[in-house]
Scaffold this motif. Structure first.
Motif, short mmCIF file in Angstrom:
data_model
loop_
_atom_site.label_atom_id
_atom_site.label_comp_id
_atom_site.label_asym_id
_atom_site.label_seq_id
_atom_site.Cartn_x
_atom_site.Cartn_y
_atom_site.Cartn_z
N ILE A 51 -83.21 -20.91 5.22
CA ILE A 51 -82.09 -20.80 6.18
C ILE A 51 -81.29 -22.09 6.15
N GLN A 55 -77.37 -22.77 4.97
CA GLN A 55 -76.40 -23.39 5.89
C GLN A 55 -75.81 -24.67 5.32
N GLU A 84 -80.70 -14.47 8.77
CA GLU A 84 -80.04 -15.77 9.02
C GLU A 84 -79.42 -16.32 7.74
N ALA A 88 -75.30 -16.87 7.25
CA ALA A 88 -74.73 -18.17 6.88
C ALA A 88 -73.71 -18.05 5.75
#
Ligand code: CDP
Length: 203
Positions: A51, A55, A84, A88
């Motif tokens: 994750i 990001q 997630e 992103a």
């Protein structure tokens, strides 16, 4: 004016080849969205939280030379199941899709999630055997040592994972034109894709 061309389909169906040819024909930029997931997968294999990796995508990571390996492909399909991770990557893909002058995006969920109002949608597929043979030739030409059976197993495992995940599963959009390239040459598949997109541009 924007014009989004969404090209989805299972692993090694020829999306990349067709997308590049379509982008060149219509003089539009092309985004291979699989590469985003491959970079996140490669960073996970290097020890990063996926994750966090999604990001904090770093442009330098797109130059890695291991992105096309089966190990990174498997890691990509694992991280691609995480909501997630997908979240992103949405904004970047959506703004690319709506660039002035049009854009071509290929992936798994372009016509269903990233650009559900795409002006043209294609779902490119081919039989498992044909896809495995194409990918086998591609990998061995690059000097990777793989067997046909390994390549087939890799594609089937990823397809199963991609089709069964809860978030943005691989499936044709309801309004996508399905292009089965099992019996087509590259030139025939590209011509069929261009003919469909042209008909949508005139619509
Ligand atoms: O080239 P190939 O079709 O084998 O794979 P790719 O397009 O580079 O995608 C690698 C993996 O990323 C896929 O197996 C999917 O799990 C994931 N992916 C995705 O979930 N959504 C996308 N829009 C593109 C790729």
């Amino acid at each position: 004016m924007s014009f989004c061309i969404a090209i989805d389909g299972p692993a090694a169906a020829g999306k990349g080849t067709i997308s590049k040819a379509v982008a060149a024909h219509f003089d539009m930029p092309h985004l291979d969205t699989g590469l985003l997931y491959r970079v996140v997968g490669a960073r996970m294999l290097a020890g990063l939280d996926p994750i966090e990796a999604a990001q904090t995508l770093d442009p330098a990571d797109f130059d890695r030379d291991d992105l096309r390996t089966p190990a990174v492909a498997q890691a990509a399909s694992k991280v691609a199941a995480l909501p997630e991770v997908r979240a992103a990557l949405v904004d970047f893909q959506r703004s690319f899709a709506r660039r002035a002058g049009g854009a071509v995006l290929d992936g798994r969920d372009i016509g269903t999630v990233i650009c559900p109002d795409a002006e043209a949608k294609l779902y490119v597929t081919a039989s498992d055997q044909v896809r495995a043979e194409r990918r086998y030739l591609e990998l061995t030409e690059k000097g990777q040592s793989v067997t046909r059976d390994q390549v087939l197993a890799d594609l089937q495992e990823r397809d199963r994972r991609d089709q069964s995940r809860a978030t943005a599963p691989l499936k044709p959009a309801e309004d996508a034109v399905v292009l089965d390239t099992s019996q087509m040459t590259i030139d025939q598949a590209v011509a069929a894709a261009i003919a469909h997109i042209q008909s949508r541009r005139l619509a």
